[in-house]
Scaffold this motif. Structure first.
Motif, PDB file in Angstrom:
ATOM      1  N   CYS A  46      40.477  35.086  37.360  1.00 18.56           N
ATOM      2  CA  CYS A  46      40.580  36.482  36.920  1.00 18.56           C
ATOM      3  C   CYS A  46      39.271  36.948  36.296  1.00 18.56           C
ATOM      4  O   CYS A  46      38.827  38.085  36.517  1.00 18.56           O
ATOM      5  N   ARG A  47      38.626  36.086  35.531  1.00 22.61           N
ATOM      6  CA  ARG A  47      37.355  36.455  34.902  1.00 22.61           C
ATOM      7  C   ARG A  47      36.281  36.756  35.949  1.00 22.61           C
ATOM      8  O   ARG A  47      35.466  37.664  35.769  1.00 22.61           O
ATOM      9  N   GLY A  51      34.448  40.182  36.460  1.00 24.11           N
ATOM     10  CA  GLY A  51      32.990  40.255  36.486  1.00 24.11           C
ATOM     11  C   GLY A  51      32.484  41.047  37.674  1.00 24.11           C
ATOM     12  O   GLY A  51      31.524  41.820  37.568  1.00 24.11           O
ATOM     13  N   TYR A 172      46.410  42.489  30.968  1.00 24.86           N
ATOM     14  CA  TYR A 172      45.178  41.730  31.190  1.00 24.86           C
ATOM     15  C   TYR A 172      44.631  41.944  32.592  1.00 24.86           C
ATOM     16  O   TYR A 172      43.415  42.061  32.785  1.00 24.86           O
ATOM     17  N   THR A 173      45.510  41.999  33.576  1.00 27.20           N
ATOM     18  CA  THR A 173      45.058  42.086  34.965  1.00 27.20           C
ATOM     19  C   THR A 173      45.255  43.463  35.592  1.00 27.20           C
ATOM     20  O   THR A 173      44.876  43.665  36.750  1.00 27.20           O
ATOM     21  N   GLU A 281      38.926  40.268  27.511  1.00 27.19           N
ATOM     22  CA  GLU A 281      38.635  38.845  27.322  1.00 27.19           C
ATOM     23  C   GLU A 281      39.469  38.261  26.189  1.00 27.19           C
ATOM     24  O   GLU A 281      39.959  37.126  26.281  1.00 27.19           O
ATOM     25  N   GLY A 284      42.877  37.615  27.545  1.00 25.60           N
ATOM     26  CA  GLY A 284      42.905  36.404  28.357  1.00 25.60           C
ATOM     27  C   GLY A 284      42.913  35.154  27.499  1.00 25.60           C
ATOM     28  O   GLY A 284      43.639  34.193  27.781  1.00 25.60           O
ATOM     29  N   ARG A 303      34.473  26.382  31.197  1.00 23.44           N
ATOM     30  CA  ARG A 303      35.014  27.734  31.151  1.00 23.44           C
ATOM     31  C   ARG A 303      34.224  28.631  32.087  1.00 23.44           C
ATOM     32  O   ARG A 303      33.007  28.615  32.070  1.00 23.44           O
ATOM     33  N   GLU A 305      32.837  32.005  32.824  1.00 21.68           N
ATOM     34  CA  GLU A 305      32.532  33.169  32.004  1.00 21.68           C
ATOM     35  C   GLU A 305      32.664  34.451  32.808  1.00 21.68           C
ATOM     36  O   GLU A 305      32.474  34.466  34.013  1.00 21.68           O
ATOM     37  N   LEU A 306      32.949  35.536  32.112  1.00 19.96           N
ATOM     38  CA  LEU A 306      32.980  36.857  32.722  1.00 19.96           C
ATOM     39  C   LEU A 306      31.573  37.241  33.132  1.00 19.96           C
ATOM     40  O   LEU A 306      30.622  37.003  32.407  1.00 19.96           O
TER      41      LEU A 306
END
Length: 308
Positions: A46-47, A51, A172-173, A281, A284, A303, A305-306
């Motif tokens: 998802c991130r 992005g 979130y999404t 974020e 999430g 992790r 990252e976005l």
């Protein structure tokens, strides 16, 4: 007797072929069987989608000002294009296990089509008007947002059921990303307006609608305790949205005309959108923490990252 003797080698051969076929089938099934998705992997994917949305939104705003006559946005557009190219590669890698599922989000063909459409947009950008650029960018961004919403519902929501935060997946999404898109379109249209120092009636109506939509979505998300996230992050996003709305209404749409520069407006809008992405974020992270509390396990070592 001769028929029976002749049939024995045939039966043995047939049995061998069937056995070999079953073995090959089992191997292929094992290869294609999708591995289960955990919450960290789902949020990481998802991130990456977020992005891609974020960078496409920035490129849309920059290209609007550039096409309206502000050449200073050219080098910044090039940087965003490099980031988007990198995000396409990273997202493609993250989706490798998704493509073997019965209902992938997105389908592999759709992913490749979007990448080709993006490249076609970039290649022909100089020949487009600011309005056409906004429309084409927005179509591609809407596609990624649809992927994000579908992926979140299909992959992330089942993982947080029972943790008390399943309702937060939609915000979130879906809901908060929709806030960024309303603000992103307002950034693109407003950047063009500021560069031209004039606002057409169509742009005026569109800006008013987009700002009102962003304010309404933020209010809805704030009322939902499941997606509130950290109070400081949420409150900063609300403050930034309110300030951007004030500037649009007071410095772009009043009778005095446009009194803000394209650079200043773009910076303000970007700061606002960044604040909403920080809120996303935080949501999430809250989903991951809630899922971990509900299903304790070893903490992830990496992790995704976005995108910048």
């Amino acid at each position: 007797m001769m028929i029976e003797l002749a049939s024995e080698p045939f039966l043995a051969l047939a049995s061998g072929v069937v056995a070999a076929g079953l073995i090959v089938h089992a191997v292929l099934v094992r290869r294609r069987a999708p591995a289960p998705v955990d919450a960290a992997e789902a949020v990481g994917t998802c991130r990456l989608m977020l992005g891609l949305v974020r960078n496409m939104q920035q490129h849309r705003g920059m290209s609007s000002a550039w096409l309206a006559g502000d050449a200073g946005f050219g080098p910044r557009m090039d940087a965003r294009r490099r980031d988007i190219t990198d995000l396409f590669v990273r997202l493609e890698q993250a989706l490798e296990s998704e493509y073997v599922r019965a209902c992938p989000y997105p389908e592999q063909a759709a992913f490749e089509e979007l990448r080709q459409q993006w490249q076609a947009l970039v290649d022909g950008l100089a020949q487009r008007s600011a309005e056409d650029s906004i429309t084409r960018h927005s179509f591609l961004i809407a596609t990624v947002l649809d992927w994000l919403s579908g992926y979140g519902e299909a992959r992330l929501a089942p993982l947080v059921q029972g943790s008390g935060t399943a309702a937060g997946v939609r915000s979130y999404t879906h809901r908060l990303p929709a806030v960024t898109e309303a603000l992103g379109q307002a950034r693109a249209i407003g950047s063009s307006v500021a560069a031209r120092k004039g606002c057409s009636p169509v742009a005026r109506v569109r800006l008013l609608f987009l700002i009102a939509r962003a304010e309404a979505l933020v209010a809805q998300s704030t009322r939902d305790p499941a997606v509130a996230g950290e109070a400081a992050v949420r409150d900063r996003a609300r403050h930034c949205v309110a300030e951007m709305a004030r500037v649009v209404r007071a410095d772009m749409l009043m009778r005095a005309g446009v009194t803000v520069s394209a650079d200043d407006y773009f910076a303000l809008a970007t700061q606002t959108i960044d604040a909403v992405f920080a809120w996303i974020e935080a949501c999430g992270g809250a989903l991951l923490q809630a899922e971990t509390r509900a299903h304790p396990r070893a903490a992830p070592t990496s992790r995704l990252e976005l995108g910048a």
